[in-house]
Design an enzyme around this catalytic site. Structure first.
Site, short mmCIF file in Angstrom:
data_model
loop_
_atom_site.label_atom_id
_atom_site.label_comp_id
_atom_site.label_asym_id
_atom_site.label_seq_id
_atom_site.Cartn_x
_atom_site.Cartn_y
_atom_site.Cartn_z
CG HIS A 267 -1.68 1.06 1.44
ND1 HIS A 267 -3.12 1.11 0.60
CD2 HIS A 267 -1.55 1.87 2.72
CE1 HIS A 267 -3.18 3.48 1.14
NE2 HIS A 267 -2.52 3.12 2.08
CE1 TYR A 268 1.41 4.13 4.36
CE2 TYR A 268 1.19 2.60 5.02
CZ TYR A 268 0.72 3.69 5.52
OH TYR A 268 -0.32 4.06 6.30
CG HIS A 269 5.56 -0.33 -3.00
ND1 HIS A 269 6.96 -0.37 -3.88
CD2 HIS A 269 5.41 -0.72 -4.82
CE1 HIS A 269 7.64 -0.71 -5.01
NE2 HIS A 269 6.67 -1.16 -5.77
CB SER B 182 6.34 5.25 -1.98
OG SER B 182 6.20 5.14 -0.83
#
Ligand code: CA
Length: 660
Positions: free
Chosen positions: A288-290, A293
């Site tokens: 999700h944070y990949h 980002s």
């Protein structure tokens, strides 16, 4: 007083007040020598501050040349959800968090410290003012002043009740409030969205020069807060830098705008190296944070491109984004979903197609991005199938890029940060449109004891598809890849983690004939206790046979799975508590089970699990495995397994360098 009356009174108050008083600090924050501000400067120097503020408002209303790449005033649309947030906000029902619906009412006289459930996210995210942009869009589309007046009232009310009191006594309510209202991540969210709010609202007849001065001073305070209080690392720092870059680019009138931009560019370039492994995986190991980002990096790039500043981001920065997208599609399933490892949440297909369409603009030559952006109408899939990301520790077994594919994503990487979970060796397996082993997800982030208890259930090692000792969480999460072999009929991954003080978990995964899986789990070391491997199935009808050590799904759509486990050691199969959470504060029960044995000496214990896709029950295979065969050793395997009478050899020898 009932609520409706209260709202009317609140609105009357907003009408009767001037809205805001002139904040003369604004003139010292602006570069009055800037082209276009001549009139503002002259009036200010004559001591005519109100008139100067009026000239400033005209300047911003007519300003040309700064492009906001994410806002097109010719094509504003308001979704049903945004309309709801806007309308509810008129009545002080503020959308703070998707996991807490319906939204709470914050009082006629707004209580910004109201915290009905002690989940930190609920209180932090109230201060993101997620309903302000919807109010702005609703205003832009209808020109109904009620939206402007509500925004202005709440905007000013927030300023007056949430002072940035950095000297508040420790432990005081004021200090606590600063921690929530002025956390840099929330500040950055507001920093980004206030630009949009200004664009939608500035044409209102009620938007006064005085209010503009309050707005700009408040805005400057936000940027200043960020640049002096960046988060230490992780996605927060990325968000903060990208949004500060937006601030500096959108408001070149501020004297400090170049400083903001320079700082943001420095952080983004530096962190694109620090937070992204060379193989393209973001170091929080949470997909999700990949994705977040990738979007942060590309947003900054888009803002730069729209405003003639592409030189801010060198080729290496752009190539990192490209590698991150390559990692993402390799770790995704054909329906655009991806594993919920760590704190990840499910995201919709339309949202992901939208992402790929944006990324296709940056990388028009990338065929797979075009393919995903167009749902296969343009572009092409890569020439390879299975793929490894050794730095991030993600491994994908894949037999096709199409919707009938079998795709297993294994997670076995290095130690990571807060959003990561102790789950080394776990996997998700997607076949022909169904995710048979969805990760449990995270359910909630952090808060008081009650909230943490919920979070910690979902973080446990034992609720993943991997091995535990006495059901404890892994004490180390630092997997070593011993073998990755693809391009053969049977593909192999061998990964090992020193999971406990004196116990290593070696997991050998065989993708046999690119059709079914055999997983060999071995626990080496001197630690003793109950060693178990755990499996968590998807929701739906399942048949567990605790005696036969089998599990089978029973879907009626011709897409099922059969699992059978063997062991040379005396093993017990047992059902365990199972939950899966695709979204914040939402969970569903599912079948989960374990195979366990007592490890009493230094001898390793072993489990062999076969996972076999079938259309229906009648196809469930006859699997035979001689648990006494001599093919186990510390540096390889040489095993035979029989499926429906056909024999398969599972063998590898570890290279000299990786022997224990
Ligand atoms: Ca998990």
């Amino acid at each position: 007083m009932n609520r409706t009356l209260g709202i009317i009174f609140a609105l009357l108050l907003a009408f009767s007040a001037t809205g805001a008083e002139l904040d003369r600090n604004v003139f010292s924050l602006l570069d009055l020598n800037r082209k276009g501000l001549e009139k503002v400067k002259a009036l200010y120097q004559e001591g005519k501050e109100t008139e100067a503020a009026g000239a400033l408002l005209n300047y911003f209303r007519e300003r040309k040349g700064i492009i906001h790449p994410d806002v097109n005033l010719e094509k504003v649309s308001l979704t049903k959800t945004e309309q709801k947030w806007a309308d509810e906000a008129l009545a002080h029902k503020f959308f703070a968090h998707k996991g807490y619906q319906p939204s709470y009412w914050y009082g006629d006289d707004i209580n910004w410290a109201y915290w009905p459930v002690k989940d930190n996210e609920l209180r932090w995210q109230l201060h993101r003012h997620k309903w302000f942009v919807p109010l702005g869009k609703a205003y832009w589309l209808t020109k109904d002043e009620k939206y402007f007046l509500a925004w202005q009232e709440q905007y000013l009310d927030w300023i007056s009740k949430n002072p940035l009191a950095t000297d508040a006594p420790k432990g005081s309510a004021e200090e606590e409030n600063v921690r929530f209202a002025w956390r840099p991540l929330e500040v950055s969210h507001r920093l980004q969205e206030q630009i949009e709010q200004l664009l939608y609202f500035i044409g209102s007849d009620n938007f006064t020069p005085e209010f503009l001065t309050s707005f700009l001073v408040n805005y400057h305070r936000h940027a200043d807060r960020i640049i002096h209080n960046y988060s230490e690392k992780g996605n927060h720092l990325l968000f903060e830098a990208q949004r500060l870059y937006y601030a500096g680019t959108f408001f070149p009138e501020f004297k400090e705008s170049e400083t903001w931009k320079k700082s943001a560019v420095e952080v983004l370039n530096r962190e694109s190296q620090a937070q992204v492994f060379d193989d393209g995986v973001q170091y929080e190991l949470d997909l999700h944070y990949h994705v977040a980002s990738i979007n942060i990096f590309s947003k900054a790039l888009r803002m730069a491109a729209a405003n003639h500043s592409t030189a801010d981001f060198p080729a290496e920065y752009i190539s990192r984004i490209n590698r991150m997208i390559t990692a993402l599609y390799n770790l995704s399933f054909p329906d655009y979903t991806r594993p919920l490892f760590g704190d990840a949440k499910k995201s919709g297909k339309a949202e992901m197609i939208g992402n790929y369409q944006e990324w296709a603009k940056i990388f028009p030559e990338e065929k797979m991005i075009a393919w995903l952006a167009s749902e296969g109408k343009k572009g092409a899939t890569p020439a390879y199938l299975s793929h490894a990301f050794p730095d991030g520790g993600f491994f994908t077994f894949r037999n096709s890029w199409n919707s009938d594919a079998t795709v297993m994503v294994v997670k076995a990487g290095p130690p990571a940060y807060w959003h990561n979970q102790p789950d080394n060796g776990t996997f998700e397996l997607w076949i022909n449109g169904r995710n048979f082993f969805p990760d449990a997800g995270s359910y909630v982030y952090a808060g008081d004891e009650e909230v943490m208890k919920l979070r910690n259930w979902f973080r446990q090692t034992a609720v993943h598809n991997t091995l535990t000792l006495d059901r404890r969480d892994l004490v180390q999460t630092n997997s070593q890849t011993l073998l990755w072999k693809t391009g053969t009929d049977t593909e192999i991954l061998v990964t090992e983690n020193r999971s406990y003080e004196n116990l290593s978990h070696r997991r050998s995964l065989f993708f046999v004939d690119k059709k079914f899986f055999v997983i060999v789990d071995e626990a080496f070391g001197t630690d003793q206790g109950n060693v178990a491997i755990h499996y968590q199935l998807c929701e739906g009808k399942m048949k567990l046979n605790l005696k036969e050590h089998t599990a089978a799904t029973r879907f009626n759509d011709g897409n099922n799975l059969f699992l059978k486990s063997f062991s040379p050691d005396p093993v017990v199969m047992a059902e365990q508590e199972g939950w899966v959470s695709y979204e914040y504060r939402q969970r569903a029960p599912r079948k989960a089970f374990s195979f366990s044995t007592e490890k009493r000496g230094d001898q390793p214990v072993r489990f062999i699990t076969v996972i076999y896709p079938v259309k229906n029950r009648s196809e469930e295979p006859r699997i035979e495995f001689n648990v006494n065969q001599q093919g186990f050793s510390s540096n390889g395997l040489n095993l035979d397994i029989s499926v429906n009478g056909r024999s398969y050899r599972l063998a590898y020898q570890l290279p000299e360098s990786s022997k224990k």
